[in-house]
Design an enzyme around this catalytic site. Structure first.
Site, PDB file in Angstrom:
ATOM      1  N   CYS A   1       0.841  -1.213  -0.067  1.00 55.62           N
ATOM      2  CA  CYS A   1       0.037  -0.093  -0.036  1.00 55.62           C
ATOM      3  C   CYS A   1       0.697   1.227  -0.117  1.00 55.62           C
ATOM      4  O   CYS A   1       1.893   1.488   0.908  1.00 55.62           O
ATOM      5  CB  CYS A   1      -1.095   0.010   1.133  1.00 55.62           C
ATOM      6  SG  CYS A   1      -1.846   1.614   1.352  1.00 55.62           S
TER       7      CYS A   1
ATOM      8  N   CYS B   1      -2.462   4.112   1.533  1.00 61.07           N
ATOM      9  CA  CYS B   1      -3.541   3.908   2.766  1.00 61.07           C
ATOM     10  C   CYS B   1      -3.680   4.963   3.615  1.00 61.07           C
ATOM     11  O   CYS B   1      -2.694   5.736   3.875  1.00 61.07           O
ATOM     12  CB  CYS B   1      -2.755   2.689   3.424  1.00 61.07           C
ATOM     13  SG  CYS B   1      -3.022   1.022   2.222  1.00 61.07           S
TER      14      CYS B   1
END
Length: 275
Positions: A125, A128
């Protein structure tokens, strides 16, 4: 915790390989993956958590410095010190998983609850924890690379050169890599990590901590050209992003808007430029 106890980039494991020839028990290595908490402090402000990510241990200070620059929280001359945290309440296992960056002045952008929250990013990620689509799409802009761009011959050769500088991948087959290169294809810095975005953070952080501008002609990555990698390339100010895999529609759009050269499907004798 001693220096020898510091987590390394690989971990030994025992495996049983099943094949038509039968079963074979052997020792193998896998890429290490552990959390890294980044804390930020500046004059008049106590250290506070701004991000937690899953990463491959190693070059942690670079990761923290690069992440701060890519987030627009610190510039090239803002970082004063980077150190592992020595809080007495940290367990021995946590000692090398918390890094504090001290700035000379307050952050260039607001450290909102998005950064200070307990949210964490996985190793896959890069964006995020963003609170809105608009925030996810906003990108700090570094000073754009003003030097020469690579030609197609140089671009096609970059993934093989990157692969030659990936010792952890050679042992595990389980990490991504990013490298910064000149227009002539000379690799200046290469970093590996289970998270492709972490590898890019480490590359930029290496330049920041060396007192060098993060922008260069080319950033080459071992996977696809996701939107978050284009964001980081734009924030660092590099001239072109070269990927082994495919880009996404948002990646192509942001690259076009920011004037970033974007190359994908770069393998062997082929590469594709997105214009």
């Amino acid at each position: 915790m001693s220096e020898n106890s510091r987590p390394g980039p690989t971990v030994r494991v025992t495996t049983v390989e099943h094949s038509p020839a039968g079963e074979q028990r052997r020792e193998d290595r896998v890429a290490a993956e552990e959390p890294l908490e980044i804390r930020l402090a500046w004059p008049g402000a106590a250290a506070r958590r701004v991000w937690v990510t899953m990463r491959t241990p190693g070059h942690d200070f670079e990761l923290a410095a690069g992440w701060l620059l890519h987030e627009g929280l610190a510039g090239l001359a803002d970082v004063r010190t980077v150190a592992y945290c020595t809080d007495v309440d940290l367990s021995p296992q946590e000692e090398f998983n918390v890094v504090t960056v001290t700035l000379g002045t307050a952050p260039a952008r607001d450290v909102s609850h998005r950064h200070a929250a307990a949210s964490a990013g996985s190793s896959a990620c890069g964006v995020c924890g963003k609170d809105s689509v608009a925030e996810a799409l906003s990108t700090p802009r570094g000073r754009r690379w003003a030097g020469p761009d690579p030609d197609a011959d140089v671009v096609r050769a970059l993934p093989d050169r990157l692969r030659e500088a990936q010792p952890v991948f050679g042992q595990t087959g389980g990490v991504h890599a990013a490298g910064l290169a000149t227009a002539a294809g000379e690799l200046l810095v290469v970093r590996e990590d289970v998270g492709r975005h972490n590898a890019v953070d480490k590359v930029t952080g290496a330049r920041v901590l060396a007192g060098l501008a993060p922008a260069e002609a080319v950033l080459v990555v071992s996977g696809r050209a996701g939107f978050e990698l284009v964001q980081k390339a734009v924030a660092a100010g590099v001239g072109s992003l070269v990927a082994v895999g495919a880009p996404s529609s948002l990646a192509v759009g942001l690259a076009h808007e920011a004037g970033l050269g974007l190359w994908g499907f770069t393998r062997g004798a082929r590469t594709v430029r997105y214009v």
